[in-house]
Write a protein that holds these residues in place. Structure first.
Motif, PDB file in Angstrom:
ATOM      1  N   TRP A  22      63.354 -53.464  14.045  1.00 49.95           N
ATOM      2  CA  TRP A  22      62.320 -52.796  14.828  1.00 49.95           C
ATOM      3  C   TRP A  22      61.577 -51.784  13.974  1.00 49.95           C
ATOM      4  O   TRP A  22      60.462 -51.387  14.297  1.00 49.95           O
ATOM      5  CB  TRP A  22      62.923 -52.067  16.029  1.00 49.95           C
ATOM      6  CG  TRP A  22      63.576 -52.982  17.000  1.00 49.95           C
ATOM      7  CD1 TRP A  22      63.743 -54.331  16.887  1.00 49.95           C
ATOM      8  CD2 TRP A  22      64.172 -52.617  18.236  1.00 49.95           C
ATOM      9  NE1 TRP A  22      64.411 -54.826  17.979  1.00 49.95           N
ATOM     10  CE2 TRP A  22      64.675 -53.788  18.825  1.00 49.95           C
ATOM     11  CE3 TRP A  22      64.312 -51.406  18.915  1.00 49.95           C
ATOM     12  CZ2 TRP A  22      65.325 -53.787  20.050  1.00 49.95           C
ATOM     13  CZ3 TRP A  22      64.963 -51.416  20.137  1.00 49.95           C
ATOM     14  CH2 TRP A  22      65.457 -52.596  20.689  1.00 49.95           C
ATOM     15  N   ALA A  42      61.427 -61.920  16.394  1.00 48.91           N
ATOM     16  CA  ALA A  42      62.172 -61.185  17.419  1.00 48.91           C
ATOM     17  C   ALA A  42      63.212 -62.060  18.113  1.00 48.91           C
ATOM     18  O   ALA A  42      64.317 -61.598  18.421  1.00 48.91           O
ATOM     19  CB  ALA A  42      61.203 -60.610  18.449  1.00 48.91           C
ATOM     20  N   LEU A  43      62.881 -63.313  18.359  1.00 48.20           N
ATOM     21  CA  LEU A  43      63.824 -64.184  19.060  1.00 48.20           C
ATOM     22  C   LEU A  43      65.049 -64.490  18.215  1.00 48.20           C
ATOM     23  O   LEU A  43      66.179 -64.471  18.715  1.00 48.20           O
ATOM     24  CB  LEU A  43      63.124 -65.492  19.444  1.00 48.20           C
ATOM     25  CG  LEU A  43      62.171 -65.407  20.633  1.00 48.20           C
ATOM     26  CD1 LEU A  43      61.327 -66.660  20.731  1.00 48.20           C
ATOM     27  CD2 LEU A  43      62.931 -65.177  21.920  1.00 48.20           C
ATOM     28  N   ALA A  46      67.229 -61.555  18.243  1.00 52.67           N
ATOM     29  CA  ALA A  46      67.887 -61.370  19.542  1.00 52.67           C
ATOM     30  C   ALA A  46      69.068 -62.308  19.691  1.00 52.67           C
ATOM     31  O   ALA A  46      70.020 -62.006  20.410  1.00 52.67           O
ATOM     32  CB  ALA A  46      66.887 -61.579  20.669  1.00 52.67           C
ATOM     33  N   TYR A  51      71.315 -55.313  21.691  1.00 53.62           N
ATOM     34  CA  TYR A  51      71.234 -53.860  21.660  1.00 53.62           C
ATOM     35  C   TYR A  51      71.227 -53.304  23.067  1.00 53.62           C
ATOM     36  O   TYR A  51      70.511 -53.802  23.938  1.00 53.62           O
ATOM     37  CB  TYR A  51      69.944 -53.456  20.926  1.00 53.62           C
ATOM     38  CG  TYR A  51      69.640 -51.981  20.928  1.00 53.62           C
ATOM     39  CD1 TYR A  51      68.590 -51.471  21.693  1.00 53.62           C
ATOM     40  CD2 TYR A  51      70.371 -51.086  20.156  1.00 53.62           C
ATOM     41  CE1 TYR A  51      68.293 -50.125  21.695  1.00 53.62           C
ATOM     42  CE2 TYR A  51      70.075 -49.735  20.156  1.00 53.62           C
ATOM     43  CZ  TYR A  51      69.042 -49.261  20.923  1.00 53.62           C
ATOM     44  OH  TYR A  51      68.746 -47.924  20.919  1.00 53.62           O
ATOM     45  N   GLU A  53      70.396 -49.929  25.044  1.00 54.53           N
ATOM     46  CA  GLU A  53      69.754 -48.632  24.816  1.00 54.53           C
ATOM     47  C   GLU A  53      70.480 -47.503  25.538  1.00 54.53           C
ATOM     48  O   GLU A  53      71.329 -47.725  26.395  1.00 54.53           O
ATOM     49  CB  GLU A  53      68.286 -48.681  25.240  1.00 54.53           C
ATOM     50  CG  GLU A  53      68.108 -48.946  26.708  1.00 54.53           C
ATOM     51  CD  GLU A  53      66.650 -48.977  27.114  1.00 54.53           C
ATOM     52  OE1 GLU A  53      65.855 -48.158  26.609  1.00 54.53           O
ATOM     53  OE2 GLU A  53      66.310 -49.816  27.961  1.00 54.53           O
ATOM     54  N   PHE A  73      67.120 -65.264  27.906  1.00 50.53           N
ATOM     55  CA  PHE A  73      65.774 -65.469  27.355  1.00 50.53           C
ATOM     56  C   PHE A  73      65.735 -65.879  25.890  1.00 50.53           C
ATOM     57  O   PHE A  73      65.044 -66.827  25.531  1.00 50.53           O
ATOM     58  CB  PHE A  73      64.922 -64.217  27.590  1.00 50.53           C
ATOM     59  CG  PHE A  73      63.517 -64.350  27.062  1.00 50.53           C
ATOM     60  CD1 PHE A  73      63.147 -63.747  25.860  1.00 50.53           C
ATOM     61  CD2 PHE A  73      62.571 -65.082  27.754  1.00 50.53           C
ATOM     62  CE1 PHE A  73      61.858 -63.874  25.373  1.00 50.53           C
ATOM     63  CE2 PHE A  73      61.281 -65.214  27.267  1.00 50.53           C
ATOM     64  CZ  PHE A  73      60.920 -64.618  26.075  1.00 50.53           C
ATOM     65  N   PRO A  74      66.470 -65.180  25.001  1.00 52.31           N
ATOM     66  CA  PRO A  74      66.379 -65.576  23.589  1.00 52.31           C
ATOM     67  C   PRO A  74      66.795 -67.018  23.350  1.00 52.31           C
ATOM     68  O   PRO A  74      66.347 -67.637  22.387  1.00 52.31           O
ATOM     69  CB  PRO A  74      67.354 -64.618  22.872  1.00 52.31           C
ATOM     70  CG  PRO A  74      67.621 -63.535  23.829  1.00 52.31           C
ATOM     71  CD  PRO A  74      67.409 -64.060  25.185  1.00 52.31           C
ATOM     72  N   GLN A 126      73.231 -63.285  25.693  1.00 53.54           N
ATOM     73  CA  GLN A 126      72.417 -63.550  24.516  1.00 53.54           C
ATOM     74  C   GLN A 126      73.191 -64.372  23.494  1.00 53.54           C
ATOM     75  O   GLN A 126      72.602 -64.945  22.584  1.00 53.54           O
ATOM     76  CB  GLN A 126      71.993 -62.234  23.848  1.00 53.54           C
ATOM     77  CG  GLN A 126      70.896 -61.507  24.550  1.00 53.54           C
ATOM     78  CD  GLN A 126      70.587 -60.185  23.872  1.00 53.54           C
ATOM     79  OE1 GLN A 126      70.810 -59.138  24.438  1.00 53.54           O
ATOM     80  NE2 GLN A 126      70.071 -60.241  22.670  1.00 53.54           N
TER      81      GLN A 126
ATOM     82  N   ARG B 212      62.370 -55.822  23.902  1.00 54.84           N
ATOM     83  CA  ARG B 212      62.425 -56.114  22.474  1.00 54.84           C
ATOM     84  C   ARG B 212      63.800 -56.631  22.094  1.00 54.84           C
ATOM     85  O   ARG B 212      63.936 -57.576  21.328  1.00 54.84           O
ATOM     86  CB  ARG B 212      62.117 -54.847  21.679  1.00 54.84           C
ATOM     87  CG  ARG B 212      61.373 -55.118  20.396  1.00 54.84           C
ATOM     88  CD  ARG B 212      61.265 -53.866  19.593  1.00 54.84           C
ATOM     89  NE  ARG B 212      60.562 -52.813  20.307  1.00 54.84           N
ATOM     90  CZ  ARG B 212      59.267 -52.594  20.223  1.00 54.84           C
ATOM     91  NH1 ARG B 212      58.530 -53.358  19.463  1.00 54.84           N
ATOM     92  NH2 ARG B 212      58.715 -51.610  20.905  1.00 54.84           N
ATOM     93  N   SER B 213      64.836 -55.991  22.673  1.00 59.05           N
ATOM     94  CA  SER B 213      66.192 -56.401  22.303  1.00 59.05           C
ATOM     95  C   SER B 213      66.486 -57.817  22.778  1.00 59.05           C
ATOM     96  O   SER B 213      67.415 -58.458  22.296  1.00 59.05           O
ATOM     97  CB  SER B 213      67.226 -55.434  22.885  1.00 59.05           C
ATOM     98  OG  SER B 213      67.345 -55.618  24.277  1.00 59.05           O
ATOM     99  N   LEU B 214      65.683 -58.317  23.717  1.00 58.63           N
ATOM    100  CA  LEU B 214      65.902 -59.674  24.199  1.00 58.63           C
ATOM    101  C   LEU B 214      64.948 -60.673  23.548  1.00 58.63           C
ATOM    102  O   LEU B 214      64.889 -61.828  23.939  1.00 58.63           O
ATOM    103  CB  LEU B 214      65.772 -59.720  25.728  1.00 58.63           C
ATOM    104  CG  LEU B 214      66.968 -59.090  26.443  1.00 58.63           C
ATOM    105  CD1 LEU B 214      66.640 -58.747  27.868  1.00 58.63           C
ATOM    106  CD2 LEU B 214      68.159 -60.036  26.394  1.00 58.63           C
ATOM    107  N   GLY B 215      64.190 -60.211  22.562  1.00 63.61           N
ATOM    108  CA  GLY B 215      63.384 -61.140  21.784  1.00 63.61           C
ATOM    109  C   GLY B 215      61.916 -61.249  22.161  1.00 63.61           C
ATOM    110  O   GLY B 215      61.225 -62.128  21.680  1.00 63.61           O
TER     111      GLY B 215
END
Lengths: 220, 321
Positions: A22, A42-43, A46, A51, A53, A73-74, A126, B212-215
């Motif tokens: 990031w 990003a995918l 992931a 992560y 938060e 999702f990823p 994930q 973002r953490s999920l892509g």
């Protein structure tokens, strides 16, 4: 489990963000499982690292099931409807985190500890092998903290995960921690086994505070 | 969805729609066009208005839903980003310079695009759109332009500006079939895009970190969604003026019945928006016949108590479950 310790501003969250790609480092490179992060999208990232938060604020009353399914999702970025394997994986994740009984409830109705469990369930969906948790127990009571770490340890062993935690609270979590990394001003100041590094004198020296062994005394 | 919820949902969605449809085909309607005058009234006045109400209602409802998720704010409304005020300013300029009101949509569209461009430019930072700046700018541009228009209205008081002012409050009678078709095409394209992005938008509504953490490519997705939503809002507003509350309420109504997952709540929002606006327009025309209340006033005055009733009835059920 590895604990990342340091004063506020030492760079703990920044380190996690660098690990996830990031943030771009000014010098040096970041690797996730020997793949350079800068070359991953990003995918892909992931799918390798999850992560959690620090303070997730929920606005919309998604149900626990809906949230956990979002963790798929990823692995299904172009799909629209949830496939059977997604539903199965989500059910498995909710069961592993003891959140199945909340499946149809709105996240807004759950307590802090319960929400954390839901977030962990989402992260398991994930299917990432690395779990990065940023202050996962900051708002929880001791029992919930220990419960959460017991859950993480179970998952870590079952799924062969690498778990890294940033936390200011660790006194009663020592049994779960393997390694400690101490950060200061963006640099790694020291690293070693938790048993050795989480001793009061060591901690007091690092944070420049005085330590007194006052919790357990013999006699009067 | 439980049987009871499904029943109230169907009642809420289909009965008003049914009534509206009946109104359209009933007395003096599609199946009862006796005279030339009846035919004229129907095809040149009633039908376009009905279609426009649906088109604008659906457009405002889906853009409202998208903005609420993008800005993570359940009070977000499509007019919040300033594009509608830009359209209004365009219309006002058109009126003040004496152009005929058939040019309203063109000027409105240009005004909307101008504000979109301005707001976009000011909110871009290092290749990312700051949602916070966007919202703030939108609110400020809204206030500024609306105040400016009211100020000039008090200075220039004339028939032209009165028409512009009236348009601002919402007017569904000023579009022809070509323009309505244009709106439906835009709605179709943008609506399809929104549905494809619905899973990502669900993730975005959890926060930038979580998404973002999920892509999700957060910046790119935000920009695309914002532009699409702003264009659709501009298209709707340029044909009908600023109609308030439809964009705010429809997503909430949808969420109350089918939950927060946009894959389900987006289409339901659209339907709710169409029903709401077509219904409000019918009331706006008929309540004080033959004079008309601007439809924007009806949506606010009647929409709010209507929404409160639904909220109270559904809330009771949710707390129990």
């Amino acid at each position: 489990m590895t604990l990342f310790l340091g004063e506020n501003g030492a760079g703990k969250t920044t380190l996690f963000k660098l690990a996830l790609g990031w943030l771009r480092p000014r010098s040096g490179k970041t690797f996730l499982f020997e793949n350079p992060v800068e070359r991953m999208n990003a995918l892909e990232i992931a799918r390798k690292a999850a992560y959690l938060e620090q303070d997730a604020a929920y606005i919309f009353p998604f149900t626990v099931e809906e949230l956990v399914l979002m963790g798929r999702f990823p692995n299904a970025p172009h799909g629209f409807w949830n496939r059977k394997e997604d539903l199965e994986r989500a059910a498995w994740a909710m069961e592993a985190t003891d959140t199945l009984r909340f499946a149809k409830r709105s996240i807004l109705q759950l307590s802090g500890g319960e929400r954390r469990r839901v977030e962990i369930a989402r992260a398991i969906c994930q299917q990432a092998k690395i779990l990065l948790l940023d202050e996962p127990v900051s708002n929880l009571d001791i029992r919930q903290q220990i419960g959460l770490f017991e859950l993480l340890t179970r998952l870590q062993q079952r799924e062969k995960l690498t778990v890294a935690v940033i936390s200011h609270q660790w006194e009663w979590l020592k049994p779960f921690l393997g390694r400690v990394v101490m950060l200061r001003s963006g640099k790694m100041a020291a690293t070693g086994p938790a048993g050795e590094f989480l001793r009061p004198e060591r901690i007091a020296e690092f944070f420049s505070v005085a330590s007194h062994s006052t919790y357990f005394k013999k006699g009067t | 969805m439980s049987k009871r919820a499904l029943r109230s949902f169907l009642i809420l969605m289909f009965i008003p729609a049914g009534l509206l449809f009946l109104n359209l085909v009933g007395p003096r309607g599609l199946l009862d066009l006796a005279s030339e005058q009846d035919r004229f009234l129907f095809f040149y006045l009633r039908l376009p208005r009905f279609l426009l109400a649906w088109g604008v209602g659906m457009s405002l409802a889906v853009t409202g839903a998208v903005f609420q998720s993008l800005f993570r704010n359940p009070l977000a409304d499509p007019h919040l980003i300033g594009v509608s005020a830009g359209a209004g300013a365009g219309v006002w300029i058109c009126a003040v310079f004496g152009f005929s009101f058939s040019f309203f949509p063109v000027f409105a569209g240009l005004g909307a695009l101008a504000v979109l461009f301005l707001v976009f430019l000011l909110s871009m930072r290092k290749g990312a759109l700051s949602m916070y700046t966007l919202l703030l700018l939108g609110v400020m541009i809204n206030s500024f332009l609306v105040s400016l228009m009211l100020f000039c209205q008090s200075l220039f008081r004339s028939d032209d500006t009165a028409a512009a002012f009236n348009w601002l409050l919402g007017n569904l009678s000023m579009a022809g079939y070509a323009q309505i078709l244009f709106l439906f095409i835009t709605l179709g394209i943008v609506g399809f895009f929104f549905m494809r992005q619905a899973p990502k938008l669900n993730l975005l509504s959890l926060g930038e970190s979580a998404a973002r953490s999920l892509g999700v490519s957060v910046e790119k997705t935000q920009i695309l969604l914002f532009i699409a939503a702003a264009i659709l809002t501009g298209a709707a507003v340029s044909l009908s003026g600023m109609i308030s509350f439809v964009g705010l309420m429809s997503p909430h109504v949808a969420r109350l019945f089918v939950g927060s997952d946009l894959r389900r709540s987006l289409p339901v929002s659209a339907w709710a928006g169409g029903v709401l606006l077509a219904g409000a327009d019918m009331l706006a025309r008929s309540l004080f016949y033959p004079s008309e209340i601007p439809v924007g006033i009806v949506t606010a005055l009647l929409g709010v108590p209507f929404f409160i009733v639904i909220l109270k009835r559904r809330e009771g059920k949710r707390v129990i479950s």
